[in-house]
Design an enzyme around this catalytic site. Structure first.
Site, mmCIF file in Angstrom:
data_model
loop_
_atom_site.group_PDB
_atom_site.id
_atom_site.type_symbol
_atom_site.label_atom_id
_atom_site.label_comp_id
_atom_site.label_asym_id
_atom_site.label_seq_id
_atom_site.Cartn_x
_atom_site.Cartn_y
_atom_site.Cartn_z
ATOM 1 N N GLY A 1 86.430 -29.086 35.493
ATOM 2 C CA GLY A 1 87.612 -29.304 36.334
ATOM 3 C C GLY A 1 87.547 -30.582 37.140
ATOM 4 N N CYS A 2 86.518 -31.404 36.925
ATOM 5 C CA CYS A 2 86.421 -32.702 37.601
ATOM 6 C C CYS A 2 86.728 -33.784 36.585
ATOM 7 C CB CYS A 2 85.012 -32.940 38.153
ATOM 8 S SG CYS A 2 84.539 -31.761 39.414
#
Length: 136
Positions: free
Chosen positions: A50-51
């Protein structure tokens, strides 16, 4: 609210920074302080999903308190991670679950500079910390 010593130091230094340029410089300096993770630690299992940037997170628990180490391939993110790590250092699992992340970065005067993708990335890191702390 009692802050860990390093978090209070961070807050003091950011409160004294005049304007965004000084805060950006401070952010880079905090990022440079992050101890490097070994190549073994920079593995897929430790990568935070999710980064946008590559971010790795390693957690250890001592006597009910959490200690995290993290790294990123992006300088700005390393600075933000360093500031997140000093804020969560030594917290219990329940305190970690209740951390007001946007509030912390707003206190540092960095809230407006967090783009949605950076903000999402930091939230992903915090969620991963909470997951690790709850045994997941």
């Amino acid at each position: 609210m009692n802050l860990p010593i390093a978090a209070q130091e961070a807050l003091d230094s950011f409160e004294q920074a005049a304007g965004w340029e000084q805060r950006a410089r401070l952010l880079m300096q905090w990022g440079e302080r992050l101890p490097a993770l070994s190549s073994d630690e920079q593995c897929e299992a430790n990568r935070v999903q999710g980064c946008e940037s590559q971010v790795w997170l390693v957690a250890e628990q001592h006597a009910g308190h959490w200690h995290f180490r993290a790294s990123s391939d992006a300088r700005m993110i390393r600075g933000l991670l360093a500031l997140l790590l000093v804020r969560v250092e030594g917290l219990s699992s329940s305190a970690l679950q209740q951390l007001d992340l946007p509030g912390w970065f707003n206190q540092l005067g960095l809230g407006r500079q967090l783009s949605p993708s950076r903000s999402n990335g930091l939230n992903a890191v915090l969620q991963r910390m909470a997951q690790l702390a709850s045994g997941g």
